[in-house]
Enzyme design. Structure first.
Site, mmCIF file in Angstrom:
data_model
loop_
_atom_site.group_PDB
_atom_site.id
_atom_site.type_symbol
_atom_site.label_atom_id
_atom_site.label_comp_id
_atom_site.label_asym_id
_atom_site.label_seq_id
_atom_site.Cartn_x
_atom_site.Cartn_y
_atom_site.Cartn_z
ATOM 1 N N ASN A 55 -33.216 -9.164 -23.093
ATOM 2 C CA ASN A 55 -33.875 -9.798 -24.239
ATOM 3 C C ASN A 55 -35.031 -8.935 -24.743
ATOM 4 O OD1 ASN A 55 -33.196 -12.613 -22.346
ATOM 5 N ND2 ASN A 55 -32.303 -12.336 -24.367
ATOM 6 N N ASP A 64 -39.038 -18.678 -17.795
ATOM 7 C CA ASP A 64 -39.508 -18.455 -19.167
ATOM 8 C C ASP A 64 -39.697 -19.793 -19.871
ATOM 9 O OD1 ASP A 64 -40.433 -16.894 -21.261
ATOM 10 O OD2 ASP A 64 -38.466 -16.676 -22.179
#
Length: 389
Positions: free
Chosen positions: A236, A289
């Site tokens: 990512n 996250d």
């Protein structure tokens, strides 16, 4: 920064017929009256000792025993983003720490995403003060600064107006008097071609993690040579793996001194790519996250001056930009098994032993407090469940 934690639940007990990540075959864990693991021995080991009074024996019948989880990238919980901490809402920190403890997490790094220097330093001050006083709940190991030294082109949901140049002067300005509470900084190494900042951060004993970056493999390797040892949410906010340009991630997964965090929610990275990653390297750890709505139902929530929409535990800006999850750390463990990506031992270790290794902390071993989890794998339903011992 030190912080007390719960008194270990297990004490004065022999835990037998246990599977332990990192150990072969069935083990016995001998926990003393102070709640410390004295020995981990193969079942059938012959040894002489005088059993202490009131010694208990717990037979876990082949279940897995581990330490609790460690989450190195978590942005908030129970409706509070760590970047929005103020003296008025600081009372949420013990509630968040208790929530994480109840979710199996022993320790965590509150993560501050890109925002103003004023916000960063206010949050650092409040977190440092809380960590110095707290005696219950998950332990705060320090803070993870995810920004503001990120590549504009890979900033994702980070607000562009608060991005800063990567120079020692700017780093000093951001850290202020709070460098000692900061344990990880995510940065884009190509913003500092000379590498002076990485060397400076390592001199402060801050772990450098590469992320939100357009770095080539050569630029990433230069950063690793200078002391960077981590990658933030693999795949990512970085160039994809390519057969002619391996990029930051290619350099990372071929370097045994670098550990990559990964998000196993099924949205940030496709399960097939996670399988490739887990086959390519052992140097991985799970992160949640998780954003502020962790622990709250799906819906629309404020996020700095914007809003995010949470659906099925995945958070996006209203324009569709992926921002994070609201799933607990151990959902990632369960997902890896549901998708058939790895075995039970590795899935558990990715959330317990691996993040400790990334931070140079002891994994489950003699001398560690017996804050233990028991994991049960049901062969019939193919489900993994856990409980604190």
């Amino acid at each position: 920064m030190t912080q007390a934690t719960h008194k270990p639940i297990a004490s004065n007990v022999d835990i037998i017929n246990a599977r332990v990540p990192g150990y072969q075959d069935l083990q016995m864990l001998l926990v003393n009256h102070e709640g410390v693991i004295e020995q981990i021995l193969p079942m059938g080991t012959v040894f002489k000792r005088i059993p202490p009074p009131d010694l208990q024996t717990w037979d876990v019948a082949g279940d897995w025993i581990s330490l609790g989880g460690v989450d190195l990238q978590i942005n908030g919980a129970l409706g509070l983003a760590f970047t929005e901490l103020t003296p008025e809402n600081a009372a949420m920190l013990p509630k968040i720490s208790q929530y994480l403890w109840d979710a199996g997490v022993d320790a965590y790094l509150p993560t501050l995403v890109t925002t103003s220097i004023e916000n960063i330093q206010r949050s650092l001050n409040i977190i440092a003060d809380f960590a110095s006083r707290s005696t219950t709940g998950a332990k705060i190991l320090g803070v993870h600064l995810e920004g503001p030294f990120l590549n504009y082109g890979k900033r994702g949901a980070h607000p562009a107006e608060y991005l800063l140049p990567l120079t020692i002067e700017e780093v000093k300005r951001v850290l202020g008097d709070y460098a000692s509470i900061v344990k990880i900084i995510t940065l884009a190494p190509e913003l500092d071609p000379g590498g002076e900042v990485i060397a400076y951060l390592r001199s402060l004993d801050i772990t450098v993690s590469l992320g939100h970056s357009q770095a080539t493999a050569d630029q990433a390797q230069q950063a690793f040579d200078l002391g960077a040892t981590m990658v933030t949410h693999a795949f990512n906010a970085m160039p994809p793996l390519h057969h002619r340009e391996p990029g930051l991630l290619g350099a990372a997964i071929t370097n045994s001194n670098v550990m990559c965090g990964l998000i196993a929610d099924g949205q940030h990275v496709a399960p097939t790519m996670l399988k490739i990653l887990l086959r390519a390297t052992q140097e991985l750890f799970l992160v949640s996250d998780a954003l502020a709505p962790l622990g709250l139902p799906d819906g629309i929530y404020p996020w700095d001056s914007r809003h995010i929409e949470v659906k099925n535990g995945t958070a996006r800006l209203l324009d569709g930009t992926l921002t994070g999850t609201t799933l607990p750390l151990f959902v990632g463990v369960q997902n890896l098994l549901k998708w058939g990506i790895c075995d039970v031992e590795r899935a558990i270790a990715l959330a317990t032993n691996a993040p400790r290794k990334a931070m140079n902390l002891p994994v489950i071993s003699p001398g560690q407090p017996a804050n233990l989890l028991r994991w049960h794998w049901d062969e019939t339903t193919k489900e993994l469940t856990w409980q604190r011992l």
